[in-house]
Scaffold this active site. Structure first.
Site, PDB file in Angstrom:
ATOM      1  N   ASN A 212       8.040  25.982  -5.018  1.00 15.36           N
ATOM      2  CA  ASN A 212       8.836  27.182  -4.787  1.00 15.36           C
ATOM      3  C   ASN A 212       9.418  27.128  -3.376  1.00 15.36           C
ATOM      4  O   ASN A 212       9.202  26.165  -2.643  1.00 15.36           O
ATOM      5  CB  ASN A 212       8.006  28.445  -5.011  1.00 15.36           C
ATOM      6  CG  ASN A 212       6.764  28.473  -4.138  1.00 15.36           C
ATOM      7  OD1 ASN A 212       6.840  28.503  -2.918  1.00 15.36           O
ATOM      8  ND2 ASN A 212       5.591  28.447  -4.779  1.00 15.36           N
ATOM      9  N   LYS A 291       6.578   7.237 -13.656  1.00 15.13           N
ATOM     10  CA  LYS A 291       7.796   8.037 -13.634  1.00 15.13           C
ATOM     11  C   LYS A 291       8.377   8.177 -15.040  1.00 15.13           C
ATOM     12  O   LYS A 291       8.498   7.204 -15.775  1.00 15.13           O
ATOM     13  CB  LYS A 291       8.820   7.393 -12.709  1.00 15.13           C
ATOM     14  CG  LYS A 291      10.173   8.085 -12.696  1.00 15.13           C
ATOM     15  CD  LYS A 291      11.180   7.314 -11.858  1.00 15.13           C
ATOM     16  CE  LYS A 291      12.565   7.952 -11.982  1.00 15.13           C
ATOM     17  NZ  LYS A 291      13.575   7.184 -11.217  1.00 15.13           N
TER      18      LYS A 291
END
Length: 401
Positions: A212, A291
């Site tokens: 955030n 990934k």
């Protein structure tokens, strides 16, 4: 502190000193300004005279009052001295006791607290000799305001910008509080305080994560204020771009789970806990080892709830005072009051992060404090470094008994 002596030296950031003079005057300070010869290549005495409504001092040998020795009288008059901008040249002269102009002679003569806001090219700032000279001044009691990063007059984008006027004023007020704290015991003196700050990151794979916008500025400001008031502060922080405040015990974490463990393991010994961190509410069910490669179609990631740290602390509270924070975008009062009851907190401090001027990453904030028992106290907009002291004062006024 009412009487502020502002020393302006010869850098392009001298134009900011005009704004600083204006803001100091508006804040109720009596400001008198000194300009070096080089500063006058960038700004004029008349600008400062018009804003401060006081004479401006430029030459040691021009005595505006024959009955006074100007640089001695000014030094005695000042409650605090601000050097902004402070060039490498002036910093170096002061560190070696050189007094060859109005600014340096006055600074050597005054016993008032001194704040320095350096401004220069990044390579000049990082030069070992300049760093050594600043260290000498710090040892002598000068307080430095770290330069910011951004576009410099030389064309570099790097560290070297003078601190913003509002940050300088906040540091001035903080200095005033520190000086008072040296002689006056505060409510927080000797208390054990844990503060959480910053954001948390929840990894999806080795490359990607969920987080955030929290910057940690409010929590770090509270940590600094509490150290200045004599508290024993533990700062548990997620990733930020901030310098660790002096005097704290610093615990670095990444994830919500890391923060939960760091806080809970230290909870029993605390007198106060300030939960300013913006902790992720959800984390991926599975952290992938490699990934995720791009392919056709959408990607779905399943999330699970993280542990509710504030709720856990409220349920296991014994003697601690628990102060939570609520960053909301609507119905701020409703959600703050609901959180106060549901988390068994003693106070919830709420703000509207939908307002970008006081939201995440801003240096400004405006909050309302909701106390158990029904008291509500708004705190008007201002620098987070200043709000930290106002929050502590509000807590002390209610809990001191």
């Amino acid at each position: 502190m009412k009487n502020i002596l502002l020393a302006v030296t010869g850098g392009i950031a001298a134009y900011k000193a005009i704004d600083l003079t204006s803001k100091l005057t508006q804040a109720g300070y009596d400001v008198r300004v000194m300009l070096t010869t080089h500063a006058q290549q960038f700004v004029t005495p008349l600008s400062f005279q018009a804003i401060s409504r006081n004479a401006v001092y430029t030459d040691t040998f021009i005595e505006q009052n024959p009955a006074e020795i100007q640089h001695i009288t000014l030094g005695d008059w000042a409650d605090a001295v601000i050097i902004a901008p402070a060039t490498a040249n002036t910093i170096s002269k002061l560190s070696h006791g050189i007094a060859d102009d109005m600014v340096t002679t006055t600074l050597l003569a005054t016993t008032a607290p001194k704040l320095i806001a350096p401004a220069m090219n990044v390579h000049m700032y990082e030069n070992p000799r300049i760093q050594e000279n600043m260290a000498i001044l710090k040892k002598d009691g000068y307080q430095f305001l770290e330069p910011g990063e951004g576009f410099l007059a030389c064309g570099y984008v790097a560290k070297g910008r003078m601190a913003e006027p509002l940050d300088i004023i906040a540091s001035l007020k903080q200095l005033q509080t520190e000086n008072q704290a040296t002689t006056v015991q505060t409510y927080f003196t000797g208390k054990k305080v844990l503060i959480t700050a910053g954001t948390t990151i929840e990894e999806i794979d080795p490359v990607r994560y969920v987080s955030n916008r929290a910057s940690g500025k409010m929590g770090y400001a509270l940590a600094t204020a509490l150290v200045n008031q004599g508290a024993n502060v533990t700062l548990v922080s997620g990733p930020t771009h901030l310098d660790v405040p002096e005097g704290v015990t610093f615990v670095s974490i990444n994830s919500a789970e890391d923060m939960f463990e760091a806080v809970v393991s230290r909870y029993d010994e605390q007198d106060f806990v300030f939960k300013t961190a913006a902790v992720s509410d959800y984390t991926p069910v599975t952290k992938l080892e490699h990934k995720v490669k791009k392919k056709e179609g959408n990607l779905t990631v399943e999330f699970k709830r993280t542990k509710d740290i504030l709720k856990y602390l409220g349920e296991h509270k014994t003697h601690q005072k628990l102060i939570g924070f609520a960053a909301e975008t609507r119905d701020v009062e409703h959600y703050a009051q609901e959180k106060l009851a549901r988390k068994n907190a003693d106070v919830i401090i709420a703000n509207n992060v939908g307002d970008r001027t006081i939201g995440f990453n801003s240096d400004q904030n405006e909050v309302t404090m909701y106390f158990k028992g029904g008291d509500v106290q708004p705190i008007e907009k201002g620098p987070k470094t200043e709000l930290a002291y106002k929050i502590l004062n509000a807590l002390e006024s209610r809990w001191h008994e």
